[in-house]
Design an enzyme around this catalytic site. Structure first.
Site, PDB file in Angstrom:
ATOM      1  N   SER A 213       0.821  -1.208   0.000  1.00 41.14           N
ATOM      2  CA  SER A 213       0.000   0.000   0.000  1.00 41.14           C
ATOM      3  C   SER A 213       0.863   1.271   0.000  1.00 41.14           C
ATOM      4  O   SER A 213       1.693   1.442  -0.879  1.00 41.14           O
ATOM      5  CB  SER A 213      -0.959  -0.070   1.177  1.00 41.14           C
ATOM      6  OG  SER A 213      -2.062   0.713   0.900  1.00 41.14           O
TER       7      SER A 213
ATOM      8  N   TRP B  65     -10.070   0.403  -4.869  1.00 42.58           N
ATOM      9  CA  TRP B  65      -9.478   1.699  -4.497  1.00 42.58           C
ATOM     10  C   TRP B  65      -8.073   1.846  -5.108  1.00 42.58           C
ATOM     11  O   TRP B  65      -7.655   2.924  -5.516  1.00 42.58           O
ATOM     12  CB  TRP B  65      -9.421   1.771  -2.973  1.00 42.58           C
ATOM     13  CG  TRP B  65      -8.907   3.019  -2.337  1.00 42.58           C
ATOM     14  CD1 TRP B  65      -7.803   3.136  -1.548  1.00 42.58           C
ATOM     15  CD2 TRP B  65      -9.488   4.324  -2.382  1.00 42.58           C
ATOM     16  NE1 TRP B  65      -7.663   4.424  -1.104  1.00 42.58           N
ATOM     17  CE2 TRP B  65      -8.682   5.184  -1.599  1.00 42.58           C
ATOM     18  CE3 TRP B  65     -10.621   4.864  -3.012  1.00 42.58           C
ATOM     19  CZ2 TRP B  65      -8.960   6.538  -1.433  1.00 42.58           C
ATOM     20  CZ3 TRP B  65     -10.896   6.211  -2.838  1.00 42.58           C
ATOM     21  CH2 TRP B  65     -10.066   7.029  -2.061  1.00 42.58           C
TER      22      TRP B  65
ATOM     23  N   LYS C  28       4.119   2.126  -2.522  1.00 46.81           N
ATOM     24  CA  LYS C  28       4.525   3.339  -3.259  1.00 46.81           C
ATOM     25  C   LYS C  28       5.991   3.632  -2.923  1.00 46.81           C
ATOM     26  O   LYS C  28       6.821   3.901  -3.797  1.00 46.81           O
ATOM     27  CB  LYS C  28       3.656   4.539  -2.852  1.00 46.81           C
ATOM     28  CG  LYS C  28       2.128   4.311  -2.940  1.00 46.81           C
ATOM     29  CD  LYS C  28       1.344   5.544  -2.482  1.00 46.81           C
ATOM     30  CE  LYS C  28      -0.030   5.302  -1.877  1.00 46.81           C
ATOM     31  NZ  LYS C  28      -1.091   4.752  -2.645  1.00 46.81           N
TER      32      LYS C  28
ATOM     33  N   HIS D 196      -7.737  -5.590   0.349  1.00 45.39           N
ATOM     34  CA  HIS D 196      -6.486  -4.856   0.546  1.00 45.39           C
ATOM     35  C   HIS D 196      -5.758  -5.408   1.771  1.00 45.39           C
ATOM     36  O   HIS D 196      -6.215  -5.219   2.901  1.00 45.39           O
ATOM     37  CB  HIS D 196      -6.883  -3.392   0.770  1.00 45.39           C
ATOM     38  CG  HIS D 196      -5.756  -2.437   0.831  1.00 45.39           C
ATOM     39  ND1 HIS D 196      -5.029  -2.092  -0.269  1.00 45.39           N
ATOM     40  CD2 HIS D 196      -5.227  -1.738   1.873  1.00 45.39           C
ATOM     41  CE1 HIS D 196      -4.099  -1.202   0.076  1.00 45.39           C
ATOM     42  NE2 HIS D 196      -4.197  -0.978   1.384  1.00 45.39           N
TER      43      HIS D 196
HETATM   44  C1  GCU Z   1      -5.252   4.847   2.080  1.00 42.37           C
HETATM   45  C2  GCU Z   1      -4.689   5.635   0.925  1.00 42.37           C
HETATM   46  C3  GCU Z   1      -3.949   4.736  -0.059  1.00 42.37           C
HETATM   47  C4  GCU Z   1      -2.937   3.889   0.660  1.00 42.37           C
HETATM   48  C5  GCU Z   1      -3.600   3.138   1.785  1.00 42.37           C
HETATM   49  C6  GCU Z   1      -2.652   2.333   2.676  1.00 42.37           C
HETATM   50  O1  GCU Z   1      -6.287   4.036   1.638  1.00 42.37           O
HETATM   51  O2  GCU Z   1      -5.745   6.317   0.310  1.00 42.37           O
HETATM   52  O3  GCU Z   1      -3.307   5.514  -1.050  1.00 42.37           O
HETATM   53  O4  GCU Z   1      -2.298   3.028  -0.251  1.00 42.37           O
HETATM   54  O5  GCU Z   1      -4.238   4.054   2.646  1.00 42.37           O
HETATM   55  O6  GCU Z   1      -1.491   2.641   2.752  1.00 42.37           O
HETATM   56  O7  GCU Z   1      -3.124   1.395   3.320  1.00 42.37           O
END
Ligand code: GCU
Length: 407
Positions: free
Chosen positions: A247, A338, A251, A388
């Protein structure tokens, strides 16, 4: 018109494939002056630095080149951890600029049944080292105190152990090195002054410079500091370092892999917007949402594309392509719209032209594979059932991919 395009996107999150706008992705092999790259040498000398500059100036900010002093203290070493299966070390990193210090703790498991140097997975955890296992001797990660109150599950041992199948990882002969991401940058906009960014000589509290590095950049820098430490560990094979991030840490893992060639396999799990997913699809989380709700993750310049993806002169496939000729693996979850699974796949697919320069094999088809049909080329991908998260299925595929390229 742009305005209507932007307004529609800011107001709502699109989950309808038929509403994905028509877009043309920039060709990673066309240089800023319009020249076409045809060799790996031209890519490395001309185009790759241009793309790196785009992501430093427009997305994650500029990573400073200054060195920050760090000292390492072995807090604990258990040569017979996990019923003798592993050696467990906990190492305190103390970063300092002479005036101020910041502590972080690395948790390192090394398998005992394999002789000599072993490959390693480097990756941040979200809630502290103590949440990755029930083992009572694991120290609480220091950065947590800035972010979480006393009722938070972060204080519960093992709260996220499902994301860290240490048994399986060690059994397959891999070491694993994890640290809590809050130790490096406690994940709140107002906590930047407590992050390692604040130790750098040019640090300006509250800076809104257009290319100021922010949390993702700082986390990426921190992963490289874990590798610096591993260089001192006799049991780690430095030619077999994988970075895995989930997540927001997916990134950051991609951005680390783009900048630090010591990461030989770079794995993004459900990284979504600002990670593997193509921004121009504007599906699921979009730039407007992420740069407002999570503005401290990106440099201020990124928000100029909020609701304006149509005019984005680059896209995330170009950042992923910076990992070539090292190996890239992108993972998605079917229930994680998402993060736009299709956008994550396509981004990995559109690195192909760059991998081809190295005669390497990317993903064959612009059509994503079915659930649980992993693809393992020089670039790999899977989508699994479920939401997720990081599951054992994900880890098993990451290890399959690393086995293929490391063994
Ligand atoms: C939020 C955010 C995402 C990210 C996620 C996470 O949902 O909007 O961009 O990847 O958190 O890190 O769990």
């Amino acid at each position: 018109c742009n305005f209507a395009y932007g307004q529609a996107i800011i107001k709502g999150i699109n989950y309808d494939e038929s509403k994905v706008p028509d877009f043309v992705l920039p060709d990673p092999l066309i240089c800023n002056d319009g020249q076409q790259v045809t060799t790996a040498d031209e890519w490395e000398k001309v185009r790759r630095p241009e793309i790196l500059e785009i992501f430093m100036s427009k997305v994650y900010g500029r990573t400073p080149t200054d060195k920050i002093d760090v000292s390492y203290t072995l807090l604990a070493c258990d040569p017979k951890a996990m019923d003798g299966k592993a050696t467990c070390k906990q190492i305190l990193f103390t970063f300092t600029n002479g005036k101020k210090t910041i502590d972080a703790i690395l948790l390192l498991y090394i398998p005992n049944h394999v002789q000599g140097r072993v490959p390693v997975f480097v990756g941040y955890n979200f809630m502290g080292n103590q949440t990755t296992t029930l083992e009572p001797s694991i120290y609480y990660s220091p950065g947590l105190r800035f972010v979480h109150g006393k009722d938070s599950p972060v204080w519960t041992r093992g709260a996220q152990k499902n994301r860290w199948c240490y048994d399986k990882i060690l059994e397959r002969g891999y070491a694993v090195a994890t640290m809590c991401y809050h130790d490096i940058y406690p994940d709140r906009a107002e906590l930047r002054d407590y992050s390692v960014a604040s130790l750098f000589p040019d640090y300006i509290s509250g800076s809104k410079n257009h290319d100021e590095w922010e949390a993702i950049g700082v986390w990426a820098w921190g992963s490289s500091r874990i590798v610096d430490y591993l260089e001192r560990e006799g049991r780690i094979d430095m030619s077999k370092i994988a970075i895995m991030g989930h997540s927001r840490q997916g990134k950051a893992a991609l951005w680390s892999g783009a900048q630090d060639s010591r990461f030989k396999v770079v794995i993004s799990n459900d990284s979504g917007c600002g990670g593997a997913a193509l921004s121009k699809r504007v599906y699921g989380e979009n730039i407007a949402r992420i740069t407002t709700v999570l503005s401290h993750w990106f440099c201020p310049a990124f928000s100029q594309y909020a609701g304006n993806e149509e005019n984005l002169p680059f896209d995330q496939h170009e950042m992923l392509a910076l990992i070539a000729p090292r190996h890239l693996y992108v993972a998605s979850a079917e229930g994680d719209l998402w993060a736009d699974p299709k956008g994550e796949y396509l981004s990995a697919y559109y690195t192909n032209k760059v991998y081809e320069l190295y005669k390497m094999k990317g993903l064959d088809s612009p059509v994503p594979p079915a659930v649980h049909q992993p693809i393992m080329n020089d670039v790999g991908y899977h989508i699994r059932a479920g939401k997720h998260d990081v599951t054992d299925y994900d880890w098993e595929r990451f290890m399959d991919f690393c086995d293929l390229h490391f063994k």
